[in-house]
Design a protein around this motif. Sequence first.
Motif, mmCIF file in Angstrom:
data_model
loop_
_atom_site.group_PDB
_atom_site.id
_atom_site.type_symbol
_atom_site.label_atom_id
_atom_site.label_comp_id
_atom_site.label_asym_id
_atom_site.label_seq_id
_atom_site.Cartn_x
_atom_site.Cartn_y
_atom_site.Cartn_z
ATOM 1 N N ARG A 112 2.479 -8.230 0.239
ATOM 2 C CA ARG A 112 2.411 -7.019 -0.597
ATOM 3 C C ARG A 112 2.651 -5.730 0.174
ATOM 4 O O ARG A 112 3.171 -4.762 -0.372
ATOM 5 C CB ARG A 112 1.049 -6.933 -1.280
ATOM 6 N N LYS A 113 2.301 -5.708 1.434
ATOM 7 C CA LYS A 113 2.422 -4.482 2.224
ATOM 8 C C LYS A 113 3.859 -3.999 2.349
ATOM 9 O O LYS A 113 4.107 -2.842 2.651
ATOM 10 C CB LYS A 113 1.820 -4.683 3.613
ATOM 11 N N PRO A 148 5.894 -0.932 -1.625
ATOM 12 C CA PRO A 148 5.023 0.188 -1.981
ATOM 13 C C PRO A 148 4.671 0.167 -3.475
ATOM 14 O O PRO A 148 5.499 -0.208 -4.307
ATOM 15 C CB PRO A 148 5.859 1.420 -1.645
ATOM 16 N N HIS A 149 3.472 0.522 -3.782
ATOM 17 C CA HIS A 149 2.987 0.650 -5.162
ATOM 18 C C HIS A 149 2.964 -0.684 -5.918
ATOM 19 O O HIS A 149 3.055 -0.706 -7.135
ATOM 20 C CB HIS A 149 3.802 1.689 -5.942
ATOM 21 N N TYR A 150 2.883 -1.792 -5.186
ATOM 22 C CA TYR A 150 2.787 -3.102 -5.834
ATOM 23 C C TYR A 150 1.443 -3.216 -6.529
ATOM 24 O O TYR A 150 0.402 -2.903 -5.946
ATOM 25 C CB TYR A 150 2.940 -4.219 -4.795
ATOM 26 N N ASP A 151 1.442 -3.661 -7.778
ATOM 27 C CA ASP A 151 0.210 -3.833 -8.544
ATOM 28 C C ASP A 151 -0.169 -5.314 -8.532
ATOM 29 O O ASP A 151 0.488 -6.130 -9.177
ATOM 30 C CB ASP A 151 0.412 -3.356 -9.977
ATOM 31 N N HIS A 152 -1.225 -5.650 -7.775
ATOM 32 C CA HIS A 152 -1.588 -7.060 -7.637
ATOM 33 C C HIS A 152 -2.042 -7.697 -8.944
ATOM 34 O O HIS A 152 -1.978 -8.899 -9.115
ATOM 35 C CB HIS A 152 -2.643 -7.248 -6.541
ATOM 36 N N LEU A 211 5.143 -7.349 -10.248
ATOM 37 C CA LEU A 211 6.244 -6.393 -10.250
ATOM 38 C C LEU A 211 7.301 -6.868 -11.225
ATOM 39 O O LEU A 211 7.697 -8.040 -11.194
ATOM 40 C CB LEU A 211 6.831 -6.316 -8.837
#
Length: 77
Positions: A12-13, A16-20, A24
């Motif tokens: 995930r890092k 950017p701005h990934y919503d777990h 996506l």
Amino acid sequence: MPIRVQLSPLIRKYVPHYDHASGLQLIIDTPHSVEQIIEKLNIPRQEVISIMINGYPGKFSSTVNDGDSVTLAKVIG
């Protein structure tokens, strides 16, 4: 054509701005290989150890189509 991409915590890092919680949603014009999706998301290829497409094992060369769900993971163990 939308596809859903889920990333494991160790990957995930790179996005950017990934919503777990929801993952996506990625819009692609034509079918893409998993490798093309990884490149599009700027994830180093060597970080991806496990690929699942719609709940089934996939490969870097597997084609992803409209509505598919892709899970990319790096598993340590």
